[in-house]
Scaffold this active site. Structure first.
Site, mmCIF file in Angstrom:
data_model
loop_
_atom_site.group_PDB
_atom_site.id
_atom_site.type_symbol
_atom_site.label_atom_id
_atom_site.label_comp_id
_atom_site.label_asym_id
_atom_site.label_seq_id
_atom_site.Cartn_x
_atom_site.Cartn_y
_atom_site.Cartn_z
ATOM 1 N N TYR A 67 -54.176 28.560 49.287
ATOM 2 C CA TYR A 67 -54.619 28.955 50.627
ATOM 3 C C TYR A 67 -53.889 30.213 51.110
ATOM 4 C CZ TYR A 67 -54.635 29.454 55.586
ATOM 5 O OH TYR A 67 -54.716 30.021 56.815
ATOM 6 N N ASP A 107 -59.122 26.061 53.831
ATOM 7 C CA ASP A 107 -58.238 25.184 54.609
ATOM 8 C C ASP A 107 -59.107 24.095 55.238
ATOM 9 O OD1 ASP A 107 -59.581 26.395 56.687
ATOM 10 O OD2 ASP A 107 -57.787 26.741 57.891
ATOM 11 N N GLU A 156 -48.931 32.847 58.290
ATOM 12 C CA GLU A 156 -49.644 31.929 57.398
ATOM 13 C C GLU A 156 -48.741 30.807 56.880
ATOM 14 O OE1 GLU A 156 -52.662 31.540 57.128
ATOM 15 O OE2 GLU A 156 -53.474 33.413 57.926
#
Length: 366
Positions: free
Chosen positions: A126, A144, A43
């Site tokens: 996020y 996102d 991520e």
DNA sequence: ATCCCGTACG
DNA sequence: CGTACGGGAT
């Protein structure tokens, strides 16, 4: 939700979305496990970076740092070298710091509390939602670029997706819809849908599992939604990139932090108003830098590199010294090295182009 | 030439 | 909340 949008049923939407995801999810390496560490690493890499671009870097990093303990002990320069070419280098430094804090503050476990997760460097709304939903099953929606596109189309929202308020609005909407039983799959499915089907140009509505719910499709608005306000104009800059050579060795310098490309290595740069060859100025600059006179200048082709906020034009210049440089070798911000050693340094993309360009590559082969 | 993609910081 | 921060694909 269902009162104000009678056409929309979260239950049916989630059923279609998750069934599609089961059959269409790409087999990505970080999806092979439920452990938080691969999710965390991936991520961070996926911030501002598309999957295809991140993949080779993920493989290098997970191989070199298989656990958070390995990462926490990583050498920053080595990490930056592995990261070189990917951009947004603050991510790498934050990643290292975050790993250290996870070990020191959280006993090697990613914090399951949202506030604590957000307190880690490099972890924003996020990434926190992504890790906590995927690896810990918490019902936190991710927002996102993919999700913004899918959701604004789904509900035909004309809001400017560049603005923070729009992201918060979308997060609020998703909070009502997210599947509490499988929040990680819900989030991944929405992003995957945006990446593979609900694409920016020419979305493939024919194969969209939730086309029946989509107001933009119904109203023929997929071309206008999402709306994104135009980006600010780029500042223009011009540099000479000085390839300083003495006896098959080249001068590399490390950029100060903070700032653009901080901590990365590059050839010395001479900022200029226009890329007009002013041999005297360039020679003086190199002499001030190295304490040695320049015997010859060779001008390479003009190159350019576009950043999000800067349009950089630059011209490589080979500067050959006629005497030994005085630059100290113990200076940690400058090094003389052979071309074969460049790969050990975190050289950013713009200057790496000088190594690759056919007209200038010859400067480095002995 | 124009599009894509999150976080830190003031 | 506005701005700084990279690189690649089309």
């Amino acid at each position: 939700m269902s009162k104000s949008r009678p056409h929309f049923s979260p239950e049916r939407f989630n059923r279609e979305l998750l069934r599609w995801f089961e059959g269409n999810a790409r087999a990505l390496p970080w999806r092979a496990t439920n452990h938080w560490y691969p999710v965390f690493l991936s991520e961070i890499l996926l911030q501002q970076t598309q999957v295809e671009q991140a993949l080779p870097y993920y493989r290098k990093l997970i191989d070199r740092y298989p656990t958070v303990y390995d990462l926490a002990q990583a050498d920053e320069q080595e990490l930056l070298t592995l990261w070189a070419g990917l951009g947004y280098y603050a991510r790498a430094r934050h990643l290292l710091k975050a790993a250290g804090e996870i070990v020191a503050r959280f006993h090697g476990q990613f914090p399951s509390d949202l506030k604590e997760a957000l307190s880690l460097p490099g972890i924003g709304p996020y990434t926190a939602a992504a890790i906590l939903s995927i690896a810990f099953g918490q019902p936190l929606p991710v927002v996102d670029g993919n999700v913004l596109r899918v959701v604004t189309r789904l509900f035909a929202l004309r809001d400017d997706i560049r603005q923070t308020v729009t992201k918060n609005k979308v997060r609020g909407l998703l909070h009502e819809i997210i599947d509490d039983k499988a929040p990680g799959a819900f989030n991944e499915a929405l992003m995957e849908l945006g990446a593979l089907v609900c694409t920016p140009q020419n979305p493939d509505c024919q194969s969209c599992p939730v086309a029946g719910f989509c107001l933009a499709k119904e109203r023929g608005l997929t071309g206008e939604i999402p709306f994104k306000s135009p980006p600010r104009e780029r500042r223009r800059a011009a540099h000479f990139v000085l390839v300083v050579r003495f006896r098959a060795k080249f001068l590399l310098v490390r950029r100060d932090r903070p700032g653009l490309l901080s901590g990365m290595w590059e050839f010395p740069v001479l900022e200029t108003r226009r890329l007009i060859h002013s041999n005297q100025k360039i020679k003086q600059h190199v002499q001030a830098l190295t304490g040695a006179a320049v015997s010859k200048l060779t001008f390479g082709p003009e190159l350019q590199h576009i950043y999000s906020h800067i349009h950089l034009r630059y011209q490589p210049v080979l500067a050959e010294l006629e005497q030994a440089p005085r630059t100290t070798l113990t200076d940690r911000k400058a090094v003389w090295c052979r071309a074969e050693e460049f790969e050990r340094y975190a050289i950013h993309r713009a200057h790496h182009k000088v190594l690759e360009h056919e007209e200038t590559a010859a400067w480095f082969s002995s």
